[in-house]
Design an enzyme around this catalytic site. Structure first.
Site, PDB file in Angstrom:
ATOM      1  N   THR A 106      30.130  35.905  63.633  1.00 27.11           N
ATOM      2  CA  THR A 106      28.881  36.641  63.864  1.00 27.11           C
ATOM      3  C   THR A 106      28.573  37.511  62.650  1.00 27.11           C
ATOM      4  OG1 THR A 106      29.394  36.654  66.224  1.00 27.11           O
ATOM      5  CG2 THR A 106      27.619  38.083  65.523  1.00 27.11           C
ATOM      6  N   THR A 145      24.753  34.426  65.132  1.00 30.30           N
ATOM      7  CA  THR A 145      26.118  33.914  65.238  1.00 30.30           C
ATOM      8  C   THR A 145      26.161  32.403  65.436  1.00 30.30           C
ATOM      9  OG1 THR A 145      28.208  34.224  66.440  1.00 30.30           O
ATOM     10  CG2 THR A 145      26.195  34.212  67.752  1.00 30.30           C
ATOM     11  N   GLY A 174      31.679  40.907  66.090  1.00 25.27           N
ATOM     12  CA  GLY A 174      32.950  41.318  66.653  1.00 25.27           C
ATOM     13  C   GLY A 174      33.235  40.808  68.039  1.00 25.27           C
ATOM     14  N   ASN A 225      29.195  31.767  66.980  1.00 19.48           N
ATOM     15  CA  ASN A 225      30.291  32.114  67.887  1.00 19.48           C
ATOM     16  C   ASN A 225      31.595  32.226  67.122  1.00 19.48           C
ATOM     17  OD1 ASN A 225      31.239  32.982  70.389  1.00 19.48           O
ATOM     18  ND2 ASN A 225      31.893  30.939  70.978  1.00 19.48           N
ATOM     19  N   SER A 236      27.398  39.242  73.665  1.00 18.22           N
ATOM     20  CA  SER A 236      27.739  40.646  73.431  1.00 18.22           C
ATOM     21  C   SER A 236      26.929  41.253  72.287  1.00 18.22           C
ATOM     22  CB  SER A 236      29.237  40.774  73.113  1.00 18.22           C
ATOM     23  OG  SER A 236      30.025  40.387  74.208  1.00 18.22           O
TER      24      SER A 236
END
Length: 589
Positions: free
Chosen positions: A387, A405, A478, A407, A459
């Protein structure tokens, strides 16, 4: 699920009368604050600021601003260039979230360019013969990949918010892809870790090992096929990626490896514009990501739980303890209630309500850790490379926070031949098997189960903060730790830190399950670790192993910019953990 939430709320509110300790007191005025109060806020910034994870991407954004573009044009340039220079983290084969602020309209908008699930990717196809999650299929190759959203996001932002044509904003990325750039240490290290999987696929080998040798730091890395893909996107917009030659090559590559994407799924991909989440914290208005990001709701919960305490005045052990307990409660709710809002009914109003936060706060024992109430046998894996994020403020006051991202490290590892596009492995962000943790150790249930066209829970938490005196833009990669890193960044700005200090803050994290605090190397003093353990916390310290878990030395790559409206100054902060990142401030021309 709603009944469960109402019961939790009722229990929490019934005990909300528990008194708060160390609550925030009014700070006395200083000469500096009095002087600032006497100075009127500036209407516009004195220039522009860009912070990104790679200096070539930051320069691309500045190049487009210099050509007459606004922050949104610059965002297209930075995003596309990061897609070229950070294949380890993001790319055209992935997705992202664009949080935008239009200064002239005073409007915030969240552009959701998250990947979507192919129709063939039902939960059943990810189970092995014993009914257990097939981890290889979930993270490697064609079945791991969702339909990419980032190219559609670039087109949408350029056409609806930019000042320049898409073709102009993509030129820096096309140039870098064609001419190449030096492989940096993080990229070479990531390829060494992921190369065994990536060598499975001919298209990937042709890009990353054209001479039959693995990537090495310092070598010039060119991507002529990716340059051609970007040129088709620049020329034909949406159709240049989701239809025509690029789509044909993508489908051929996926099908050759056993995947089942369809032309209709590619052509049917659509960006979603959503209303950002908005709440207040300690004199700041916070604007952040709504579902399908889990970050905004968790951020609102954590900050509203913590607000009555004067965290800055607390001794370090107590501050960390209370912050961790807020993290624990927010991640517990993330597990059960969050998913794609186009598919599931999410109780956003309840989860972000101050009364609900007060109830959660009342369940915190100020002197003792609260044991997480479910067992999890899997650790939180080490993660700091996947990301990417960038932040922009321009001279008109427009601002952009983008997190994008593929992933995991290099996504699925699959490049369909002829495209240069490294496909994501975002399908692992679904709850492919209910209650089974994904690669980041977080689990989910029905709300985040895969379905055709559904967006997987994320996230990623691009965020704006604004007070009477200051504006800040921040975000980070992260994995599940994104949310807690943004939380610590918000608390840093609230404590009065500057942009670079916020980017460099030491980090710790708790995600409910597994029931342990992860910390960076030297993030906590040894006496604080000892005291927290005495309160019942399990702490994963770098170099130590507990229950099969090992914490990494560092994580994240926070990129932030800020504008002091009183002094009319700009700052940029680029995470010192990433030596190729760059934050730059330029004067208005």
């Amino acid at each position: 699920m709603r009944v469960m939430l109402r019961m939790w709320t009722l229990v929490a509110v019934l005990v909300a009368a528990v008194s708060l300790q160390a609550c925030r007191a009014d700070a006395p005025a200083t000469q500096e604050t009095v002087a600032q109060a006497a100075q009127s806020p500036a209407a516009d910034p004195p220039g522009a600021a860009i912070a990104s994870a790679h200096e070539l991407a930051t320069r691309a954004g500045l190049e487009i601003l210099d050509a007459g573009g606004n922050a949104f044009d610059a965002a297209v340039a930075v995003s596309a260039t990061l897609s070229v220079v950070e294949p380890i983290s993001s790319g055209l084969g992935g997705g992202g979230f664009f949080l935008l602020h239009e200064a002239d309209k005073g409007r915030d908008v969240f552009v959701d360019a998250r990947e979507t699930a192919p129709a063939a990717a039902t939960a059943e196809v990810y189970l092995d013969a014993d009914g257990e999650l097939d981890r290889d299929r979930a993270v490697n190759g064609p079945w791991a990949a969702g339909i990419p959203g980032l190219p559609a996001g670039l087109v949408h932002v350029a056409e609806n918010y930019g000042r320049l044509p898409l073709k102009a904003s993509l030129q820096p990325a096309i140039r870098v892809a064609r001419e190449g750039f030096p492989v940096y240490a993080r990229m070479a290290r990531g390829y060494a870790a992921r190369g065994e999987v990536m060598r499975r696929y001919p298209g990937t080998r042709a890009v990353f090992e054209p001479d039959g040798l693995p990537l090495e730091e310092g070598q010039l890395f060119r991507q002529p096929e990716l340059a051609q893909t970007l040129e088709r996107l620049a020329e034909d917009g949406f159709d240049g990626f989701y239809r025509g030659e690029t789509a044909k090559l993508l489908l051929e590559g996926v099908h050759a490896e056993g995947g089942k994407w369809t032309a209709d799924e590619l052509a049917g991909y659509r960006v979603r514009e959503r209303e950002p989440l908005r709440f207040s914290y300690d004199g700041w208005e916070v604007v952040t990501a709504p579902p399908p990001s889990s970050g905004g709701i968790a951020l609102a919960q954590m900050l509203q739980i913590l607000e009555p305490w004067d965290l800055e005045a607390l001794e370090p052990t107590q501050r960390v303890h209370l912050t961790v307990e807020a993290m624990r409660r927010a991640f517990r709710d993330r597990t059960f209630y969050l998913g794609d809002p186009d598919f599931v009914d999410i109780p956003v109003a309840t989860l972000t309500d101050r009364n609900y936060a007060a109830g959660l706060r009342a369940t915190i024992n100020p002197q003792q850790a609260t044991p997480s109430d479910m067992l999890s046998g899997l650790p939180t894996p080490l993660e700091d490379e996947e990301t990417t994020h960038f932040s922009i403020i321009d001279a008109e006051g427009n601002r952009v926070a983008v997190t994008q991202t593929v992933n995991l490290l290099f996504g699925s590892g699959l490049v369909p031949p002829g495209t240069g596009v490294l496909l994501n492995n975002e399908m692992d962000d679904f709850a492919l098997k209910a209650g089974t943790p994904n690669a980041f150790g977080v689990m989910g249930f029905d709300a985040n189960a895969p379905a055709p066209g559904k967006r997987m829970l994320s996230s990623m938490t691009p965020t704006f903060m604004e007070s009477e005196d200051k504006v800040a833009v921040l975000g980070t990669p992260g994995g599940s730790r994104i949310i807690t890193m943004v939380l610590l960044g918000v608390l840093g700005y609230a404590d009065g830190l500057d942009a670079q200090q916020v980017a460099a803050l030491p980090r710790y994290h708790h995600q409910w399950m597994p029931d342990a605090i992860s910390v960076e190397k030297d993030a906590l003093e040894s006496d604080v670790v000892t005291k927290l353990r005495g309160m019942g916390h399990t702490i994963d310290v770098p170099g130590e192993v507990a229950d099969g878990r090992r914490s990494s030395d560092s994580w994240g790559n926070l990129q932030t910019v800020s504008w002091n409206k009183r002094a009319n100054t700009l700052e940029g902060g680029s995470d010192p953990r990433n030596p190729v990142g760059r934050a730059e401030v330029v004067e208005a021309r």
